[in-house]
Design a protein around this motif. Structure first.
Motif, mmCIF file in Angstrom:
data_model
loop_
_atom_site.group_PDB
_atom_site.id
_atom_site.type_symbol
_atom_site.label_atom_id
_atom_site.label_comp_id
_atom_site.label_asym_id
_atom_site.label_seq_id
_atom_site.Cartn_x
_atom_site.Cartn_y
_atom_site.Cartn_z
ATOM 1 N N THR A 136 -28.503 0.714 5.313
ATOM 2 C CA THR A 136 -27.522 -0.116 6.017
ATOM 3 C C THR A 136 -26.860 -0.990 4.950
ATOM 4 O O THR A 136 -27.372 -1.081 3.822
ATOM 5 C CB THR A 136 -28.232 -1.033 7.025
ATOM 6 O OG1 THR A 136 -29.102 -1.902 6.277
ATOM 7 C CG2 THR A 136 -29.033 -0.236 8.039
ATOM 8 N N HIS B 126 -27.067 -4.034 4.710
ATOM 9 C CA HIS B 126 -28.049 -5.040 4.321
ATOM 10 C C HIS B 126 -29.090 -4.474 3.354
ATOM 11 O O HIS B 126 -29.391 -5.076 2.312
ATOM 12 C CB HIS B 126 -28.731 -5.591 5.581
ATOM 13 C CG HIS B 126 -29.790 -6.602 5.280
ATOM 14 N ND1 HIS B 126 -29.493 -7.854 4.769
ATOM 15 C CD2 HIS B 126 -31.144 -6.539 5.382
ATOM 16 C CE1 HIS B 126 -30.616 -8.526 4.591
ATOM 17 N NE2 HIS B 126 -31.635 -7.753 4.953
ATOM 18 N N SER B 127 -29.641 -3.314 3.675
ATOM 19 C CA SER B 127 -30.697 -2.758 2.807
ATOM 20 C C SER B 127 -30.127 -2.399 1.436
ATOM 21 O O SER B 127 -30.769 -2.614 0.409
ATOM 22 C CB SER B 127 -31.349 -1.534 3.461
ATOM 23 O OG SER B 127 -30.423 -0.475 3.591
ATOM 24 N N ARG C 289 -27.501 -3.807 0.017
ATOM 25 C CA ARG C 289 -27.193 -5.061 -0.693
ATOM 26 C C ARG C 289 -28.445 -5.611 -1.383
ATOM 27 O O ARG C 289 -28.393 -6.046 -2.535
ATOM 28 C CB ARG C 289 -26.645 -6.103 0.296
ATOM 29 C CG ARG C 289 -26.324 -7.461 -0.343
ATOM 30 C CD ARG C 289 -25.719 -8.426 0.668
ATOM 31 N NE ARG C 289 -24.530 -7.866 1.287
ATOM 32 C CZ ARG C 289 -23.327 -7.848 0.719
ATOM 33 N NH1 ARG C 289 -23.153 -8.396 -0.470
ATOM 34 N NH2 ARG C 289 -22.307 -7.288 1.333
ATOM 35 N N LEU C 290 -29.574 -5.558 -0.674
ATOM 36 C CA LEU C 290 -30.805 -6.103 -1.257
ATOM 37 C C LEU C 290 -31.186 -5.341 -2.528
ATOM 38 O O LEU C 290 -31.587 -5.940 -3.529
ATOM 39 C CB LEU C 290 -31.957 -6.039 -0.250
ATOM 40 C CG LEU C 290 -31.858 -6.989 0.944
ATOM 41 C CD1 LEU C 290 -33.062 -6.805 1.866
ATOM 42 C CD2 LEU C 290 -31.759 -8.437 0.481
#
Ligand code: GRF
Length: 195
Positions: free
Chosen positions: A161, A163-164, A166-167
């Motif tokens: 995703t 988010h994942s 980006r991390l």
């Protein structure tokens, strides 16, 4: 060498730079953190470390140049030698770039020259590339276009995703940005000797 950090958000890259200084992988000190978005978490990170913080809300300025003139004043007042954009979500103008020639670095969450500008992580997901990453570069008037100093590749996984991804990109940013700054310091000191 005194660093001036420009940030708009969480400040995790500022924290990585501060930790590299603590661990002596990077020589210098953070003289000032300037942030533009009210409530940006970077101000808390800086306050915990007792680093001076200045808030310049870009909405209070009539033009990009007016903001950059004020940035120049604050950076010079804090004796900054090298400006580090760490999630500074504003386009900078020649006012700042000419004021710190070859002395402004940026970290961008893609493998430049792919996916310049905003939403680089979403752009990479939308395009369907299998590998993206992050880039440290010198800041020039064209957005996300200056000389590349360091890059790290990050695979895009099938269930990623925004988010994942980006991390995972940020964990590489936190590694390569301090290293690239240290290498660039060497480069600057050598150019100074030669000039
Ligand atoms: C980073 O992912 C950087 O690549 C982008 O903005 C983000 C800033 O994150 N330009 P943080 O504020 O350092 O946590």
């Amino acid at each position: 060498m005194r660093f001036g950090i420009l940030a708009s958000g969480s400040g995790s890259n500022m924290e990585a730079i501060a930790q590299a200084i603590d661990g002596q992988g990077l020589k210098g000190e953070i003289g000032i953190v300037i942030y533009n978005e009210p409530g940006a978490y970077v101000q808390h990170r800086a306050a915990v470390r007792r680093i001076p913080v200045v808030h310049l809300n870009h909405r209070d300025f009539g033009s990009r140049e007016a903001l950059d003139h004020q940035l120049m004043k604050v950076l010079n007042a804090h004796g900054v030698d090298l400006v580090l954009m760490a999630g500074w979500m504003r386009v900078v103008t020649p006012v700042l770039i000419d004021g710190f020639p070859e002395r402004i670095l940026n970290i961008h969450p893609s493998l430049l020259p792919s996916f310049r500008g905003m939403h680089a992580i979403q752009q990479a997901l939308d395009y369907g590339v299998k590998i993206t990453g992050c880039t440290v570069h010198v800041v020039v008037p064209d957005v996300d276009a200056g000389r590349i100093l360091a890059q790290a590749a990050v695979p895009i996984l099938p269930d990623d995703t925004p988010h994942s991804l980006r991390l995972r990109i940020q964990s590489q940013e936190h590694r390569i940005y301090p290293e690239a700054i240290a290498d660039y310091q060497q480069h600057l000191s050598q150019s100074h000797v030669l000039s």
